[in-house]
Design an enzyme around this catalytic site. Structure first.
Site, mmCIF file in Angstrom:
data_model
loop_
_atom_site.group_PDB
_atom_site.id
_atom_site.type_symbol
_atom_site.label_atom_id
_atom_site.label_comp_id
_atom_site.label_asym_id
_atom_site.label_seq_id
_atom_site.Cartn_x
_atom_site.Cartn_y
_atom_site.Cartn_z
ATOM 1 C CE LYS A 225 21.414 -134.169 -3.582
ATOM 2 N NZ LYS A 225 22.109 -133.342 -4.611
ATOM 3 C CG ASP A 230 17.634 -132.208 -8.383
ATOM 4 O OD1 ASP A 230 16.571 -131.571 -8.244
ATOM 5 O OD2 ASP A 230 18.757 -131.678 -8.344
ATOM 6 C CE LYS A 237 19.095 -131.227 -11.429
ATOM 7 N NZ LYS A 237 20.352 -130.482 -11.269
ATOM 8 C CG ASP A 248 20.866 -135.369 -7.017
ATOM 9 O OD1 ASP A 248 22.096 -135.197 -6.978
ATOM 10 O OD2 ASP A 248 20.049 -134.471 -6.752
ATOM 11 C CG ASP A 307 18.852 -127.768 -9.674
ATOM 12 O OD1 ASP A 307 18.533 -128.894 -9.227
ATOM 13 O OD2 ASP A 307 19.637 -127.611 -10.626
ATOM 14 C CD GLU A 309 18.144 -131.044 -4.873
ATOM 15 O OE1 GLU A 309 18.875 -132.045 -4.932
ATOM 16 O OE2 GLU A 309 18.271 -130.070 -5.665
ATOM 17 N NE ARG A 311 23.483 -126.070 -1.858
ATOM 18 C CZ ARG A 311 24.314 -125.408 -2.694
ATOM 19 N NH1 ARG A 311 24.742 -124.208 -2.362
ATOM 20 N NH2 ARG A 311 24.692 -125.959 -3.824
#
Length: 458
Positions: A225, A230, A237, A248, A307, A309, A311
């Site tokens: 990933k 993020d 967030k 992230d 949020d 995102e 996956r």
């Protein structure tokens, strides 16, 4: 070999280590002068307690307390505290010797000084123990440092383009075949989820892809990933939760570290690395809660939360990886807060249906002191990721088992790989420990490399 390691033992100062429970017996074995000095100085062998023993003209030895020896990398305390000089391990418990001592020594030398130069001029060097492969230990430690650097670099200097450049440089160094798909070309080549998650940012999304090794060797594919920052998207967030979101892309950093070890060791496998690199930002072109998106695999996904995102971008990359039916497909991601709630920051969980693989991962994680914990890929929660209007929902209306439901979501995009495993890592240390400074960490990298080395060594 790492700069903190040397081969010549001439003039080396001995380093000793002792557990609290063994101290009395240990002191009886030591020279009288050394024993008396330690007792006079009230050395009790507690964890991390370092005592320098003077000689007639210079340092005679150094002794480290191991406490109950609950931390396998406690010997890293030597390299962070000793004055400049050359040292060699002497009287230490046999169960903490070997590769562990050399690796611990190097790991603690890590410094992230890109923005602030270190003031320390100390350079303590260790004589490589006879039973240790200095090149292998260096390979592992420097790959971990490579991942730590990528994660520690703030997002203003580590966007999708910079992450791709780091991967390109690594691939070039080892003669791997590199390619990258950028921006609108993602749509043209059917990576709609990667494009949609990254389209709100002024920094174009991309899919990083490189291959290395003989075409007829066993296929191993790593997917990481690469969300370089993020914000949470439109489901924004909180500011406190955004503070460490430069990490992230930690999954991408870890798979690059593993790839570096694999290629440097020339393991007998055909390696492929796939990294969806995006910034999950906010703008008029951001995707929305309630949108329904089509994936590379053809499955449709209702957006329950922007949020979730990670996956989404992994889904497209996994679908592509799966087309080759690799012998082993590994994905690594900083995916859920639920994983942190379940096992904390120092024990990342993994998910797989392969019992042999699961057993091997736990064993190697323990052996190399890169601990892992298996969580259940329980099919009873499949209904939690369903949607009334699409094939899947990326953020189910179910408040429990979040790490498992995320793993089940990813598993929907894997059908041909002979074996698949998903790691949900923090890529971060929230409290300093020996060999591990607060900040970026390459969780699972050493354990995965140990597994691959055991299966695919030349």
């Amino acid at each position: 070999m790492h700069a903190s390691l040397v081969r010549s033992a001439k003039g080396a100062i001995p380093l000793h280590a002792v557990k609290t429970e063994d101290l009395k017996h240990w002191l009886r074995r030591r020279p009288k002068r050394e024993s008396e000095w330690l007792q006079t100085a009230n050395f009790v062998g507690k964890e991390g307690e370092l005592m320098l023993v003077p000689g007639s003209r210079a340092l005679s030895s150094a002794v480290l307390g191991l406490g109950k020896e609950e931390d396998p990398l406690m010997l890293a305390a030597f390299s962070e505290s000793l004055p400049s000089g050359v040292y060699a391990f002497g009287d230490i418990p046999p169960e903490v010797g070997g590769v562990r001592v050399a690796l611990a020594w190097i790991l603690r030398t890590y410094k992230f000084d890109r923005y602030r130069k270190s003031k320390s001029a100390r350079l303590a060097k260790l004589v490589v123990p006879k039973d240790v492969d200095g090149e292998e230990v260096t390979r592992i430690a420097e790959s971990v440092f490579f991942a730590r650097d990528l994660v520690n670099i703030p997002s203003n200097d580590m966007g999708p383009e910079e992450l791709a450049a780091a991967a390109r440089d690594l691939a070039k160094c080892y003669g791997a075949k590199f390619s990258v798909i950028v921006s609108d070309d993602l749509l043209k080549q059917n990576y709609p989820l990667i494009y949609t998650v990254g389209r709100a940012s002024v920094r174009a999304p991309r899919l990083i892809d490189f291959t290395w090794g003989k075409a007829d060797a066993p296929r191993v594919t790593l997917v990481g990933k690469g969300v370089v920052f993020d914000s949470g998207g439109l489901d924004l967030k909180s500011s406190s939760n955004m503070l460490t979101m430069k990490k992230d892309m930690g999954g991408a950093a870890v798979v690059l570290a593993i790839a570096r070890m694999v290629m440097d060791a020339k393991l007998n496998l055909r390696l492929r690395v796939l990294i969806p690199a995006v910034e999950n930002s906010v703008s008029g072109s951001a995707y929305r809660p309630g949108d329904v998106l089509k994936s590379r695999k053809g499955l449709t996904i209702e957006i329950g939360n922007t949020d979730a995102e990670g996956r989404l971008v992994l889904a497209d990359a996994l679908a592509e990886a799966d087309t080759e039916a690799p012998e082993l497909l590994i994905d690594v991601a900083t995916l859920t807060g639920a994983a942190r709630a379940a096992t904390g920051m120092e024990l990342p969980p993994f998910f797989t249906d392969d019992e042999v693989l699961a057993s091997d991962l736990v064993r190697f994680g323990t052996e190399v002191h890169d601990p892992l914990w298996r969580l259940p890929l329980w099919r009873g929660y499949e209904s939690a990721i369903s949607s009334p209007i699409a094939d899947l929902n990326n953020s189910p209306d179910y408040a429990l088992a979040g790490a498992t439901t995320a793993a089940l979501f990813l598993n929907r995009f894997v059908s041909r790989a002979k074996s698949w495993v998903h790691f949900d890592i923090p890529a971060w240390i929230d409290r300093p420990r020996p060999g591990r400074r607060k900040g970026a960490e390459a969780n699972s990298a050493r354990a995965i490399y140990a597994l691959l080395k055991s299966r695919y060594a030349q």
